[in-house]
Write an enzyme that holds these catalytic residues in place. Structure first.
Site, mmCIF file in Angstrom:
data_model
loop_
_atom_site.group_PDB
_atom_site.id
_atom_site.type_symbol
_atom_site.label_atom_id
_atom_site.label_comp_id
_atom_site.label_asym_id
_atom_site.label_seq_id
_atom_site.Cartn_x
_atom_site.Cartn_y
_atom_site.Cartn_z
ATOM 1 N N HIS A 20 58.791 37.370 73.515
ATOM 2 C CA HIS A 20 59.197 37.077 72.132
ATOM 3 C C HIS A 20 57.996 37.222 71.191
ATOM 4 O O HIS A 20 58.118 37.776 70.093
ATOM 5 C CB HIS A 20 59.722 35.637 72.006
ATOM 6 C CG HIS A 20 60.952 35.330 72.795
ATOM 7 N ND1 HIS A 20 61.027 34.281 73.683
ATOM 8 C CD2 HIS A 20 62.179 35.929 72.820
ATOM 9 C CE1 HIS A 20 62.244 34.241 74.213
ATOM 10 N NE2 HIS A 20 62.956 35.226 73.721
ATOM 11 N N LYS A 44 76.020 27.562 74.740
ATOM 12 C CA LYS A 44 74.883 27.508 75.661
ATOM 13 C C LYS A 44 74.370 26.081 75.732
ATOM 14 O O LYS A 44 74.407 25.351 74.748
ATOM 15 C CB LYS A 44 73.755 28.407 75.137
ATOM 16 C CG LYS A 44 74.010 29.872 75.371
ATOM 17 C CD LYS A 44 72.759 30.698 75.120
ATOM 18 C CE LYS A 44 73.060 32.184 75.277
ATOM 19 N NZ LYS A 44 71.913 33.031 74.970
ATOM 20 N N ARG A 93 64.553 45.394 75.918
ATOM 21 C CA ARG A 93 63.697 45.471 77.102
ATOM 22 C C ARG A 93 64.065 46.628 78.000
ATOM 23 O O ARG A 93 63.228 47.361 78.479
ATOM 24 C CB ARG A 93 63.803 44.172 77.915
ATOM 25 C CG ARG A 93 63.060 43.040 77.280
ATOM 26 C CD ARG A 93 63.529 41.725 77.789
ATOM 27 N NE ARG A 93 64.859 41.432 77.278
ATOM 28 C CZ ARG A 93 65.451 40.276 77.388
ATOM 29 N NH1 ARG A 93 64.853 39.299 78.043
ATOM 30 N NH2 ARG A 93 66.636 40.076 76.881
ATOM 31 N N SER A 131 63.568 34.089 79.228
ATOM 32 C CA SER A 131 63.367 32.639 79.258
ATOM 33 C C SER A 131 63.970 32.011 80.513
ATOM 34 O O SER A 131 63.414 31.042 81.053
ATOM 35 C CB SER A 131 64.000 31.997 78.027
ATOM 36 O OG SER A 131 63.404 32.499 76.864
HETATM 37 P P1 ADP Z 1 69.388 35.531 73.195
HETATM 38 O O1 ADP Z 1 70.029 34.370 73.852
HETATM 39 O O2 ADP Z 1 69.863 35.825 71.817
HETATM 40 O O3 ADP Z 1 69.260 36.765 74.064
HETATM 41 P P2 ADP Z 1 66.568 35.181 73.559
HETATM 42 O O4 ADP Z 1 65.720 34.119 73.046
HETATM 43 O O5 ADP Z 1 66.630 35.358 75.027
HETATM 44 O O6 ADP Z 1 67.973 34.986 72.905
HETATM 45 O O7 ADP Z 1 66.116 36.544 72.951
HETATM 46 C C1 ADP Z 1 65.982 36.740 71.577
HETATM 47 C C2 ADP Z 1 65.635 38.163 71.332
HETATM 48 O O8 ADP Z 1 64.387 38.440 71.952
HETATM 49 C C3 ADP Z 1 66.608 39.180 71.914
HETATM 50 O O9 ADP Z 1 66.642 40.291 71.032
HETATM 51 C C4 ADP Z 1 65.979 39.578 73.216
HETATM 52 O O10 ADP Z 1 66.339 40.897 73.573
HETATM 53 C C5 ADP Z 1 64.517 39.510 72.843
HETATM 54 N N1 ADP Z 1 63.665 39.273 74.003
HETATM 55 C C6 ADP Z 1 63.751 38.295 74.920
HETATM 56 N N2 ADP Z 1 62.798 38.408 75.863
HETATM 57 C C7 ADP Z 1 62.089 39.520 75.534
HETATM 58 C C8 ADP Z 1 61.003 40.208 76.127
HETATM 59 N N3 ADP Z 1 60.447 39.825 77.275
HETATM 60 N N4 ADP Z 1 60.554 41.300 75.495
HETATM 61 C C9 ADP Z 1 61.137 41.734 74.355
HETATM 62 N N5 ADP Z 1 62.169 41.158 73.759
HETATM 63 C C10 ADP Z 1 62.650 40.069 74.330
#
Ligand code: ADP
Length: 164
Positions: A20, A44, A93, A131
């Site tokens: 992130h 969630k 990703r 996460s």
């Molecule tokens: P969501 O539940 O909306 O997927 P996340 O917090 O997991 O929420 O992710 C928020 C955003 O960050 C999404 O666009 C996700 O693709 C991106 N994201 C999550 N992890 C990574 C990572 N390792 N690298 C790049 N983008 C990421």
């Protein structure tokens, strides 16, 4: 003078990872203002509360002067319009992210035609990181120092010590 471009970067951030942060840093270099916003999704059940997720984001984003932290519930498209944002930032990703993101971005464009979704790719070393992987590793005391900042490791340990 050109108009200020505001971008919103929504996510669950449960907790924020280096993946992130990579996206936040790239967005902060591209846009005048970036609002990183915690999505309060009733479907969630996050490990961290809204306040905890915002605190961790505030702490790791302090060095980016044009980045603000917020949260929202309801529709992202409505939130973006309310914040006068013209851009929604999402991280891409792998191909596996594509289908869901494609559907979401077209839906958001239908709801808010003036808001464009922009996808940023993180450094390849973060492409497999998310996460839930971090939460799972932390539960079993796995080494997560390459995935999340020290502040997040501390908070995860507190949860583990409480059996969460
Ligand atoms: P969501 O539940 O909306 O997927 P996340 O917090 O997991 O929420 O992710 C928020 C955003 O960050 C999404 O666009 C996700 O693709 C991106 N994201 C999550 N992890 C990574 C990572 N390792 N690298 C790049 N983008 C990421």
């Amino acid at each position: 003078m050109k108009n200020k471009i505001t971008a919103v970067y929504p996510g669950t951030f449960d907790p924020v990872t280096y993946g992130h942060i990579d996206i936040i840093e790239r967005a902060s270099q591209l846009f005048d203002e970036v609002i990183v916003t915690v999505a309060l999704n009733i479907n969630k059940k996050p490990l961290f509360t809204e306040a905890e997720r915002k605190d961790m984001l505030k702490s790791v984003c302090r060095k980016y002067k044009n980045v603000k932290i917020d949260s929202f519930s309801g529709l992202l498209a409505d939130y973006a319009v309310k914040k006068k944002a013209s851009v929604i930032v999402r991280g891409l990703r792998a191909v596996s992210d594509f289908e869901y993101e494609f559907q979401m971005s077209l839906t958001n464009r239908k709801l808010a035609p003036k808001v464009s979704t922009i996808f940023l790719m993180p450094h390849e070393k973060y492409t497999y990181l998310n996460s839930s992987l971090v939460r799972e590793l932390s539960k079993f005391d796995g080494n997560i120092k390459d995935f999340v900042p020290a502040e997040v490791i501390k908070r995860l340990k507190e949860k583990r010590d409480r059996g969460l």
